[in-house]
Design a protein around this motif. Structure first.
Motif: not given
Length: 522
Positions: A321, A397, A445-446, A450-453
């Motif tokens: 992340g 992440h 993520r939001d 993106s999966p798992f940010g």
């Protein structure tokens, strides 16, 4: 500023009305739309944001322009070739400025390393830090160039969706010791720990752990040496706007503030998309520039998958992340004359910090920072006399066993950043801060789904690269294609633009495609 050119893309001719929908107006999606337009498709690009660019977009705050994602342009010829495929001249529409030096690396002991394009200057930097490592550095450069020609110009610019594509290159992977990590290869060539870091950190720019990512990625050192590091005046967001202009000049459309809820499939073939508001858009092919993991797990949630199942995606290793702090400072343009466009501040640990981020999922007390100060090159990013900064720290992440609670850690982590920056790079800056904004993995993520940010989708380890990565043509759904950081060849601006080049090799020309109009008539 990017100037519009008078020469427009050649109009679509012929009787075909083949339609393509591109999900996502990130750089990979826009490049794909350009390529499809050049092939004769009527393209509609759909994106949930209000401006094109995806992670390469920007926000304005109190007169400061904050580039949210990519900050540099390498391998500009991939953009030149993209524009040329559309009958246009890249350098007439985008103002690229070469940077010299590229960046400065600083260590806690006060030592520094300045990266430049000139080979003699680089060897002098190596000799200044560790005279005994010059010969090893020269060998590293030769290794890097060899891997560039194989890994980027060959594998990275052609499809890798068939098993035989992998089998054909396995002997070369073995000969080049692709099983060795980037750090492992650097450590084989030089002994100084600072130089080992300076030659191995580049995978972090595409979401990879230098101690585990395949050594093929040392090719980045050759990219920098051969083509330089550039900044696009107006930021990457201006490049995105220029790309969007090409798409619309080709007759395509951009539907912003419109979110795709599902890819529609009939008889095993992609037929279009349904938006969140229920509207259905029909098409002959669908290209998803959404994260590959999100595409398969969410946009195809009602379809049975053979390869990219939810279980496989959960088992995959994802890139780290990012914690990014965007801020402006008042009246500082002439301050800190030794701080250039790009600076990398190292914390006291390298291997241990990377392990905390990628393997342990732990938010460490120490950090290493990438500091972007575009105002020294592009005055338009800030009010006159002021500065705009972008400071990035790799963090875990959200998919680890005990994910970081960013509601609780957002401000304390920023305070740690302030202390490090004030102590080691920008003394007194905290009293001059004006605009401020932070992005954590939660925002990734939001905002970007993106999966798992994760900052860069699936991590580019050896068994998650080339054929092992999500393919640009889906093996799950006919007529579905994927592009962007989560697909082959991978993350980074050259990677996502090259994914559109690979896409264009896989998608048939629009003329002769069975269109949705004809299918409806039948």
């Amino acid at each position: 500023m990017i100037q519009a050119v008078h020469a427009k893309s050649p109009p679509v001719t012929g009787i075909s009305k083949a339609r393509a929908i591109v999900i996502g107006a990130g750089l990979g999606g826009l490049a794909s739309a350009m390529r499809l337009g050049a092939k004769g498709y009527h393209v509609t690009v759909v994106d949930r944001l209000d401006v094109p660019g995806g992670r390469g977009s920007c926000i304005w705050k109190d007169g400061h322009r904050f580039d949210l994602g990519p900050t540099i342009v390498t391998v500009p010829q991939v953009f030149k070739e993209l524009w040329a495929a559309c009958g246009r001249d890249f350098h007439s529409e985008v103002d690229l400025r070469p940077l010299d030096p590229f960046y400065e690396i600083r260590w806690p002991d006060g030592s520094t390393f300045t990266a430049r394009q000139d080979t003699d200057a680089m060897k002098a930097e190596v000799a200044r830090l560790s005279p005994g490592d010059v010969a090893g550095y020269e060998a590293f450069l030769r290794d890097s160039e060899e891997r560039y020609w194989f890994g980027f110009e060959d594998l990275g610019r052609r499809p890798m969706n068939k098993l035989r594509d992998l089998i054909e290159v396995l002997p070369t992977f073995v000969r080049m010791r692709a099983d060795r990590s980037v750090f492992g290869h650097a450590a084989k060539r030089v002994r100084d720990e600072r130089l080992r870091m300076a030659l191995s950190f580049h995978p972090l720019f595409i979401g990879g752990d230098p101690f585990n990512v395949t050594s093929m990625y040392i090719l980045v050192s050759h990219l920098e040496k051969a083509f330089g590091v550039h900044y696009a005046m107006g930021g990457v967001a201006e490049m995105a706007r220029a790309m969007a202009t090409v798409v619309t000049d080709q007759g395509g459309r951009l539907r912003m503030n419109a979110e795709v809820d599902e890819i529609l499939v009939r008889d095993g073939r992609a037929q279009g998309v349904r938006l969140k508001d229920g509207e259905v858009l029909s098409s002959d092919i669908v290209v998803s520039n959404a994260d590959a993991g999100f595409s398969y797990s969410n946009l195809l949630r009602h379809q049975t998958k053979r390869r990219w199942t939810d279980q496989r995606l959960k088992r995959s290793r994802w890139s780290m992340g990012l914690y990014v702090w965007y801020f402006g400072t008042k009246g500082t343009r002439a301050m800190w004359p030794d701080v250039g466009h790009h600076t990398i501040l190292n914390g006291p640990r390298y291997r241990g910090l990377v392990r905390d981020i990628f393997l342990r999922g732990k938010l460490s007390d120490d950090m290493s920072l990438y500091v972007h100060r575009p105002s020294v090159t592009d005055p338009s990013v800030a009010p006159e006399g002021d500065d705009t900064f972008y400071v990035l720290s790799p963090v875990p992440h959200l998919g680890h066993r005990n994910p970081v609670d960013w509601d609780a850690e957002r401000e304390p982590y920023r305070e740690k950043m302030i202390a490090m920056l004030d102590r080691e790079l920008l003394p007194g800056f905290a009293d001059r801060i004006t605009a401020s904004e932070t992005f954590t993995p939660v925002e990734f993520r939001d905002r970007y789904l993106s999966p798992f940010g994760s900052g860069f989708s699936i991590e580019p380890r050896i068994l998650q690269s080339a054929w092992f990565r999500p393919h640009n043509v889906s093996e799950e759904i006919e007529g579905l294609y994927l592009t962007g950081a989560g697909t082959h060849p991978g993350a980074g601006l050259p990677g996502v633009v090259s994914s559109a080049e690979v896409l264009a090799q896989l998608v048939p020309d629009a003329v002769g495609v069975a269109t949705v109009d004809r299918l409806a008539a039948e």
